[in-house]
Design an enzyme around this catalytic site. Structure first.
Site, PDB file in Angstrom:
ATOM      1  N   HIS A 133       0.837  -1.201   0.000  1.00 33.74           N
ATOM      2  CA  HIS A 133       0.000   0.000   0.000  1.00 33.74           C
ATOM      3  C   HIS A 133       0.871   1.251   0.000  1.00 33.74           C
ATOM      4  O   HIS A 133       1.262   1.730   1.076  1.00 33.74           O
ATOM      5  CB  HIS A 133      -0.914   0.002   1.228  1.00 33.74           C
ATOM      6  CG  HIS A 133      -1.868  -1.149   1.260  1.00 33.74           C
ATOM      7  ND1 HIS A 133      -1.479  -2.422   1.612  1.00 33.74           N
ATOM      8  CD2 HIS A 133      -3.194  -1.215   0.967  1.00 33.74           C
ATOM      9  CE1 HIS A 133      -2.525  -3.235   1.540  1.00 33.74           C
ATOM     10  NE2 HIS A 133      -3.573  -2.529   1.145  1.00 33.74           N
ATOM     11  N   HIS A 144      -2.476  -1.286   7.062  1.00 35.21           N
ATOM     12  CA  HIS A 144      -2.085  -1.536   5.662  1.00 35.21           C
ATOM     13  C   HIS A 144      -0.951  -0.612   5.223  1.00 35.21           C
ATOM     14  O   HIS A 144      -0.197  -0.935   4.329  1.00 35.21           O
ATOM     15  CB  HIS A 144      -3.295  -1.394   4.725  1.00 35.21           C
ATOM     16  CG  HIS A 144      -3.975  -0.061   4.798  1.00 35.21           C
ATOM     17  ND1 HIS A 144      -4.852   0.261   5.801  1.00 35.21           N
ATOM     18  CD2 HIS A 144      -3.906   1.040   4.006  1.00 35.21           C
ATOM     19  CE1 HIS A 144      -5.301   1.502   5.610  1.00 35.21           C
ATOM     20  NE2 HIS A 144      -4.737   1.992   4.532  1.00 35.21           N
ATOM     21  N   PRO A 186      -6.823  -5.277  11.075  1.00 36.47           N
ATOM     22  CA  PRO A 186      -8.282  -5.236  11.177  1.00 36.47           C
ATOM     23  C   PRO A 186      -8.683  -3.817  11.608  1.00 36.47           C
ATOM     24  O   PRO A 186      -8.449  -3.405  12.747  1.00 36.47           O
ATOM     25  CB  PRO A 186      -8.594  -6.273  12.261  1.00 36.47           C
ATOM     26  CG  PRO A 186      -7.359  -7.125  12.360  1.00 36.47           C
ATOM     27  CD  PRO A 186      -6.222  -6.197  12.048  1.00 36.47           C
ATOM     28  N   LEU A 187      -9.220  -3.049  10.686  1.00 34.98           N
ATOM     29  CA  LEU A 187      -9.383  -1.609  10.907  1.00 34.98           C
ATOM     30  C   LEU A 187     -10.264  -1.312  12.122  1.00 34.98           C
ATOM     31  O   LEU A 187     -11.214  -2.035  12.410  1.00 34.98           O
ATOM     32  CB  LEU A 187      -9.964  -0.952   9.657  1.00 34.98           C
ATOM     33  CG  LEU A 187      -9.024  -0.989   8.439  1.00 34.98           C
ATOM     34  CD1 LEU A 187      -9.746  -0.500   7.191  1.00 34.98           C
ATOM     35  CD2 LEU A 187      -7.777  -0.154   8.683  1.00 34.98           C
ATOM     36  N   HIS A 203      -4.173   3.557  -3.337  1.00 36.72           N
ATOM     37  CA  HIS A 203      -4.341   3.001  -1.979  1.00 36.72           C
ATOM     38  C   HIS A 203      -3.551   1.699  -1.798  1.00 36.72           C
ATOM     39  O   HIS A 203      -2.725   1.584  -0.893  1.00 36.72           O
ATOM     40  CB  HIS A 203      -5.834   2.763  -1.696  1.00 36.72           C
ATOM     41  CG  HIS A 203      -6.086   1.809  -0.574  1.00 36.72           C
ATOM     42  ND1 HIS A 203      -6.212   2.216   0.726  1.00 36.72           N
ATOM     43  CD2 HIS A 203      -6.192   0.454  -0.556  1.00 36.72           C
ATOM     44  CE1 HIS A 203      -6.394   1.158   1.497  1.00 36.72           C
ATOM     45  NE2 HIS A 203      -6.397   0.078   0.745  1.00 36.72           N
ATOM     46  N   SER A 257     -24.362  -9.950  36.649  1.00 40.45           N
ATOM     47  CA  SER A 257     -24.874 -11.206  36.131  1.00 40.45           C
ATOM     48  C   SER A 257     -23.742 -12.136  35.677  1.00 40.45           C
ATOM     49  O   SER A 257     -23.812 -13.353  35.841  1.00 40.45           O
ATOM     50  CB  SER A 257     -25.802 -10.893  34.965  1.00 40.45           C
ATOM     51  OG  SER A 257     -26.513 -12.008  34.591  1.00 40.45           O
ATOM     52  N   GLU A 302     -19.185  -4.461  23.771  1.00 43.18           N
ATOM     53  CA  GLU A 302     -18.411  -5.704  23.898  1.00 43.18           C
ATOM     54  C   GLU A 302     -17.135  -5.712  23.051  1.00 43.18           C
ATOM     55  O   GLU A 302     -16.073  -6.117  23.518  1.00 43.18           O
ATOM     56  CB  GLU A 302     -19.268  -6.920  23.513  1.00 43.18           C
ATOM     57  CG  GLU A 302     -20.358  -7.275  24.502  1.00 43.18           C
ATOM     58  CD  GLU A 302     -21.628  -6.459  24.290  1.00 43.18           C
ATOM     59  OE1 GLU A 302     -21.681  -5.653  23.338  1.00 43.18           O
ATOM     60  OE2 GLU A 302     -22.576  -6.638  25.077  1.00 43.18           O
ATOM     61  N   PHE A 304     -22.459 -13.361  23.400  1.00 41.79           N
ATOM     62  CA  PHE A 304     -21.974 -12.090  22.875  1.00 41.79           C
ATOM     63  C   PHE A 304     -20.462 -12.085  22.651  1.00 41.79           C
ATOM     64  O   PHE A 304     -19.892 -11.069  22.249  1.00 41.79           O
ATOM     65  CB  PHE A 304     -22.424 -10.932  23.771  1.00 41.79           C
ATOM     66  CG  PHE A 304     -23.926 -10.873  23.921  1.00 41.79           C
ATOM     67  CD1 PHE A 304     -24.749 -11.056  22.809  1.00 41.79           C
ATOM     68  CD2 PHE A 304     -24.523 -10.692  25.155  1.00 41.79           C
ATOM     69  CE1 PHE A 304     -26.137 -11.042  22.926  1.00 41.79           C
ATOM     70  CE2 PHE A 304     -25.909 -10.677  25.291  1.00 41.79           C
ATOM     71  CZ  PHE A 304     -26.718 -10.853  24.169  1.00 41.79           C
ATOM     72  N   HIS A 328     -30.006 -15.436  23.174  1.00 42.76           N
ATOM     73  CA  HIS A 328     -29.045 -15.390  24.274  1.00 42.76           C
ATOM     74  C   HIS A 328     -28.374 -16.741  24.534  1.00 42.76           C
ATOM     75  O   HIS A 328     -27.494 -16.836  25.380  1.00 42.76           O
ATOM     76  CB  HIS A 328     -29.740 -14.930  25.562  1.00 42.76           C
ATOM     77  CG  HIS A 328     -30.030 -13.463  25.587  1.00 42.76           C
ATOM     78  ND1 HIS A 328     -30.651 -12.817  24.545  1.00 42.76           N
ATOM     79  CD2 HIS A 328     -29.768 -12.507  26.521  1.00 42.76           C
ATOM     80  CE1 HIS A 328     -30.758 -11.533  24.841  1.00 42.76           C
ATOM     81  NE2 HIS A 328     -30.223 -11.318  26.032  1.00 42.76           N
ATOM     82  N   ARG A 350     -24.753 -20.355  34.686  1.00 45.58           N
ATOM     83  CA  ARG A 350     -25.560 -19.684  35.702  1.00 45.58           C
ATOM     84  C   ARG A 350     -26.394 -20.687  36.490  1.00 45.58           C
ATOM     85  O   ARG A 350     -27.133 -20.327  37.396  1.00 45.58           O
ATOM     86  CB  ARG A 350     -26.471 -18.639  35.072  1.00 45.58           C
ATOM     87  CG  ARG A 350     -27.626 -19.198  34.255  1.00 45.58           C
ATOM     88  CD  ARG A 350     -28.438 -18.090  33.624  1.00 45.58           C
ATOM     89  NE  ARG A 350     -29.281 -17.426  34.613  1.00 45.58           N
ATOM     90  CZ  ARG A 350     -30.597 -17.631  34.736  1.00 45.58           C
ATOM     91  NH1 ARG A 350     -31.197 -18.483  33.955  1.00 45.58           N
ATOM     92  NH2 ARG A 350     -31.294 -16.971  35.622  1.00 45.58           N
TER      93      ARG A 350
HETATM   94  C1  LIG Z   1     -12.010  -4.617   9.483  1.00 43.46           C
HETATM   95  C2  LIG Z   1     -11.397  -4.428   8.131  1.00 43.46           C
HETATM   96  N1  LIG Z   1     -12.194  -4.363   7.050  1.00 43.46           N
HETATM   97  C3  LIG Z   1     -11.644  -4.230   5.823  1.00 43.46           C
HETATM   98  C4  LIG Z   1     -10.304  -4.162   5.652  1.00 43.46           C
HETATM   99  C5  LIG Z   1      -9.689  -4.071   4.262  1.00 43.46           C
HETATM  100  N2  LIG Z   1      -9.187  -2.691   4.031  1.00 43.46           N
HETATM  101  C6  LIG Z   1      -7.904  -2.377   4.240  1.00 43.46           C
HETATM  102  S1  LIG Z   1      -7.593  -0.753   3.971  1.00 43.46           S
HETATM  103  C7  LIG Z   1      -9.194  -0.455   3.564  1.00 43.46           C
HETATM  104  C8  LIG Z   1      -9.631   0.928   3.180  1.00 43.46           C
HETATM  105  C9  LIG Z   1      -9.396   1.869   4.281  1.00 43.46           C
HETATM  106  O1  LIG Z   1      -9.546   3.164   3.838  1.00 43.46           O
HETATM  107  P1  LIG Z   1      -8.722   4.315   4.537  1.00 43.46           P
HETATM  108  O2  LIG Z   1      -8.714   4.103   5.985  1.00 43.46           O
HETATM  109  O3  LIG Z   1      -9.268   5.614   4.035  1.00 43.46           O
HETATM  110  O4  LIG Z   1      -7.251   4.068   4.052  1.00 43.46           O
HETATM  111  P2  LIG Z   1      -6.471   4.844   2.881  1.00 43.46           P
HETATM  112  O5  LIG Z   1      -7.206   4.538   1.626  1.00 43.46           O
HETATM  113  O6  LIG Z   1      -6.500   6.269   3.229  1.00 43.46           O
HETATM  114  O7  LIG Z   1      -5.116   4.231   2.925  1.00 43.46           O
HETATM  115  C10 LIG Z   1      -9.940  -1.616   3.633  1.00 43.46           C
HETATM  116  C11 LIG Z   1     -11.388  -1.689   3.323  1.00 43.46           C
HETATM  117  C12 LIG Z   1      -9.498  -4.237   6.820  1.00 43.46           C
HETATM  118  N3  LIG Z   1      -8.173  -4.198   6.760  1.00 43.46           N
HETATM  119  N4  LIG Z   1     -10.077  -4.331   8.031  1.00 43.46           N
END
Ligand SMILES: Cc1ncc(C[n+]2csc(CCOP(=O)(O)OP(=O)(O)O)c2C)c(N)n1
Length: 665
Positions: free
Chosen positions: A32, A72, A121-122, A265, A386, A413, A439, A475, A521
């Protein structure tokens, strides 16, 4: 007076970051380039003039943390770590995305010095950073260091649109704003582009207003202006609130045909675009992986200065330790994750009321552990009364009063999971977090990150089967044990009674990595045959066969061990020879020597039938009971009704079980 990079040096650093990022992505043939080209100026200011770190000691507890939530864009981080003098060579940069390299596609904790957490994982990087910031505040309060500057590190996050779109960051930032974590700074790379195109196609809210309503201080800056970046970061240091810096940037800055578009990107630039980008930034294109000599020499000096600052901190810390020997010992044991033998002995001797549900036995155990281990902090997603996670000691963590031991996460959560991972990564805390087992799905990817990183979080999941009753199928967990058991690196323990609960906790404190305790429980009769010590082996015999041969081996977990014992007694009275095995943890059992496992499960002698009894999905059980084994399980959603009615409906009574075993189906 600390060494400050001026505009010339900052631009040499930013050029070097861009140069390394372009060439590493080109060499890997994937990656990237957009984020590193767009955020090089921000990261240059951070590493040159803001972060307090010691590259020779990347684990120094009072270091500022930098979390690249937009994982990324990993090359921006690797380039900065290389320049700043962490143990990351130019060859490591050249190995970007190669097998066993220190520079994997997304930053990975433990693989690269200076990488504070695994991200990719964003949204979760932001939430884990909230946990780190909270951990620093809680420990600063616990060790009474608030006025001494010995634990005043700050947490900086670089997050993109994707991070801010994800719900987990909203949950976590709402929580961070509530707690006024003013040691947290999120720099939002606001470039108006995400992977699929312009963000005005999917993300048009007013982020500034949203974050202000969370309780953040918000700044909007030009993310390519060194002065703007530095001034905003400095302003954040005097804020009583956490800070969001909205940095307007151009993704892929300088790439003539693709900058400002989603095409930059996550695709390689290609030779001619890469050359043109270098030319725009005045990066010599004849030297691949070019780095400015001025940038190197600035960081060489900076590194000495940082080492000195760290040494001065050590002297101040040693003075504090002399004055506070008791606290100092606690500090050392917390960092070393030391669990004293006497605690394990006390645990073993702890008297727990008979017939307590395991969630309640677990609460009794937690009280003892919390008294002995100040690093244990407990929280719940609004279910502490709980899921039985409330500690009697320490009170609740509140804004500006962080010495509590109970964290009220509210109904958040996923954030609770990710914040707990961040608390653990801060290095001085063992976080326990609780909710209903069903959950756990909301928290799943945070659990996965803790397992991937091998960090200690204890998940306290209660209401562990359809027999929770009237709340109904929304649940009632069914597939949850199978799902968590399928996750590498997570130890899942479902204890049967109070003895096993004590053993489960002893194991949870001592085994590597995260642990999920699965609790009920319903009243869990004291089986008196189960054993605290044997839990660490994952499985053991609770009822030995009464004859020389064995007809049936019944294997059960949690509340179904009682059922298995009753069914075995009935079968025995009918003339069958039966062994009952309690198997509180697949992972612990599978880790035992083969001879032990074969011995417990009698794999070396003829057995008429193996039977598993567990009130969840049968998925995964055939590895123990074999293809012809019988799984007494719940392979469908439950229903809203009293537990006893459901037991009859689903055949979870000793009579029906005995009948099925004799029939063999
Ligand atoms: C939870 C999650 N969903 C999807 C992705 C795949 N993904 C990686 S970067 C991206 C786009 C993110 O956009 P942005 O934050 O604006 O990054 P930029 O294009 O500015 O580098 C996606 C969908 C991921 N890494 N994590």
């Amino acid at each position: 007076m600390s060494l400050i990079a001026n505009h010339f040096i900052l631009s040499e650093i930013a050029k070097s970051i861009r140069s390394l990022s372009i060439d590493a992505v080109e060499a890997a043939g994937c990656g990237h380039p957009g984020l590193p080209l767009g955020c090089a100026d921000i990261v240059a200011v951070l590493y040159a003039n803001i972060l307090r770190q010691d590259p020779n000691n990347p684990k120094w507890v009072n270091r500022d943390r930098f979390v690249l939530s937009a994982g990324h864009g990993s090359m921006v981080l690797y380039s900065a770590l290389h320049l700043a003098g962490f143990d990351l060579s130019l060859q490591d940069i050249k190995n970007f995305r190669k097998l066993h390299s220190k520079t994997p596609g997304h930053p990975e904790f433990r693989e690269t010095p200076g990488v504070e957490t695994t991200t990719g994982p964003l949204g979760q990087g932001v939430a884990m950073a909230v946990g780190m910031a909270l951990g620093l505040k809680m420990n600063e309060a616990r060790y009474e260091m608030t006025s001494q500057g010995l634990l005043d590190a700050r947490v900086y996050v670089l997050a993109g649109d994707g991070d801010l779109m994800e719900g987990v960051s909203s949950e976590a930032c709402s929580f961070a704003g509530h707690l006024a974590l003013n040691n947290l700074v999120i720099i939002y790379d606001s470039n108006d582009i995400c992977l699929d195109g312009p963000i005005d196609e999917c993300f048009t809210e007013d982020v500034q207003k949203r974050y202000e309503s969370y309780g953040f201080r918000v700044d909007i800056i030009d993310g390519h202006s060194f002065d703007d970046i530095e001034n905003a970061l400095k302003r954040s240091k005097t804020s009583e609130k956490p800070t969001l810096i909205i940095a307007k940037t151009i993704i892929g800055k300088g790439a003539p045909t693709v900058q400002g578009t989603s095409d930059v990107h996550g695709k390689v630039l290609g030779t001619s675009e890469a050359d043109a980008t270098k030319s725009f930034h005045q990066i010599p294109s004849t030297t691949p992986f070019w780095v400015s000599d001025d940038a190197y020499s600035f960081f060489a000096q900076k590194k000495n200065e940082q080492q000195l600052a760290h040494r001065q901190w050590e002297i101040a810390f040693a003075n504090w330790s002399k004055k506070n020997p008791g606290l100092a010992t606690q500090w050392e044991s917390s960092i070393a994750h030391f669990v004293p033998n006497h605690l394990l002995e006390k645990l073993d001797a702890l008297q727990i009321k008979a017939n307590f549900p395991t969630r309640q036995s677990s609460n009794a155990v937690q009280q003892l552990i919390a008294e002995e281990l100040p690093q244990v902090v407990v929280g719940s997603a609004d279910l502490s009364c709980s899921d039985n996670t409330l500690l009697k000691v320490g009170g609740v963590v509140k804004p500006f009063q962080y010495h509590g031991r109970n964290i009220k996460y509210g109904v958040r959560e996923f954030a609770m999971g990710a914040i707990s991972v961040g608390l653990s990564l801060q290095g001085m805390t063992i976080p326990v977090c609780g909710t209903f087992f069903t959950f756990s799905d909301y928290m799943k990817n945070a659990i996965r990150l803790s397992a991937l990183m091998k960090v200690k979080v204890i998940y306290h999941f209660t209401h562990d089967s359809v027999f929770l009753g009237e709340d109904g199928p929304t649940h009632q967990p069914v597939e949850h044990l199978a799902a968590l058991r399928a996750m590498p690196g997570l130890t899942v323990i479902r204890p049967a009674d109070a003895h096993e609960v004590r053993g489960a906790w002893a194991t949870a404190l001592t085994v590597d990595g995260p642990v999920a305790l699965i609790l009920t429980r319903l009243a869990a009769p004291d089986l008196s045959v189960t054993s605290s010590a044997a839990v660490s082996k994952g499985g053991y015999v609770v009822v030995k066969e009464s004859r020389n041969h064995v007809d049936y081996v019944l294997i059960a977990t949690g509340s179904e061990v009682d059922l298995a014992v009753k069914a075995a007694a009935d079968l025995d009275s009918k003339g069958y020879s039966v062994r009952v095995v309690s198997l509180p943890s697949f992972e612990l059992f599978d880790a035992q020597p083969e001879a032990y496992r074969r011995d417990i499960l009698l794999y070396d002698q003829p057995v008429k039938k193996y039977v598993s009894i567990e009130a969840q999905s049968s998925y995964g059980w055939h590895k123990y009971v074999g293809r012809d084994g019988l799984c007494i399980s719940i392979d469908h959603f439950g229903a809203s009704a009293p537990a006893d009615v459901l037991r009859k409906e689903y055949g979870f009574t000793p009579e029906v079980i005995v009948d099925r075993i004799i029939k063999g189906a």
